[in-house]
Design a protein around this motif. Sequence first.
Motif, PDB file in Angstrom:
ATOM      1  N   ARG A 162       0.840  -1.204   0.000  1.00 22.03           N
ATOM      2  CA  ARG A 162       0.000   0.000   0.000  1.00 22.03           C
ATOM      3  C   ARG A 162       0.875   1.253   0.000  1.00 22.03           C
ATOM      4  NH1 ARG A 162      -3.359  -2.054   4.973  1.00 22.03           N
ATOM      5  NH2 ARG A 162      -1.795  -0.757   5.955  1.00 22.03           N
ATOM      6  N   ALA A 163       0.224   2.393  -0.068  1.00 16.97           N
ATOM      7  CA  ALA A 163       0.933   3.679  -0.092  1.00 16.97           C
ATOM      8  C   ALA A 163       1.736   3.891   1.195  1.00 16.97           C
ATOM      9  CB  ALA A 163      -0.047   4.821  -0.292  1.00 16.97           C
ATOM     10  N   ASP A 164       1.295   3.306   2.313  1.00 12.02           N
ATOM     11  CA  ASP A 164       2.037   3.449   3.573  1.00 12.02           C
ATOM     12  C   ASP A 164       3.089   2.349   3.755  1.00 12.02           C
ATOM     13  OD1 ASP A 164       0.411   1.292   4.061  1.00 12.02           O
ATOM     14  OD2 ASP A 164      -0.396   2.051   5.952  1.00 12.02           O
ATOM     15  N   TYR A 165       3.423   1.651   2.665  1.00 14.58           N
ATOM     16  CA  TYR A 165       4.450   0.611   2.624  1.00 14.58           C
ATOM     17  C   TYR A 165       4.101  -0.643   3.430  1.00 14.58           C
ATOM     18  CZ  TYR A 165       7.150   4.338   0.546  1.00 14.58           C
ATOM     19  OH  TYR A 165       7.563   5.354  -0.268  1.00 14.58           O
TER      20      TYR A 165
END
Length: 168
Positions: free
Chosen positions: A87-90
């Motif tokens: 995801r975008a938050d790794y």
Amino acid sequence: MRAQALLLAAALPLTLGGCGLHPLYAGGASGTVARSLAGVEVAPIEGKAGWLIGNALRDRFAGDGDGKPRYRLDIKLDDHIEGLAVRADYAATRERRSLRARFQLVRLDTQVTVLDATAGSDAGIDVVGSEYATIAAENTALERLSGIVADQITTRVALYARGHPADR
């Protein structure tokens, strides 16, 4: 038309003998392959995956042998989990668990390696919000992969046993 179909169906079993297929476990538990598998001892394997595969192989090799092993099966495992979807938050949302085995079948009387091969499989795992659920999914994947790898090893050892009647 119906007579031709019946004739074809009756002739089909006669052609199977020439196709080269032979049952691997002919003779059942008293057959040569089953007796050969009963003469294989599985060396200890490290880790949880090693314990699972070792038990699975012992179950598959168990037989009415004379109790004296003629071969030793040495196995080294590589169990790896990697994140695939991020995801975008790794944070990973999908993982792949890979289980690979390098195995060697060693004749005990000569200490010669007669079979050196690999087996392996992969499983996909969804990473969810619950850490417990993710760990449970990873463990379930390991159990499933261990059975698959044990089946692959058993098949390779059985094929070796069938192809080398002098080694029995």
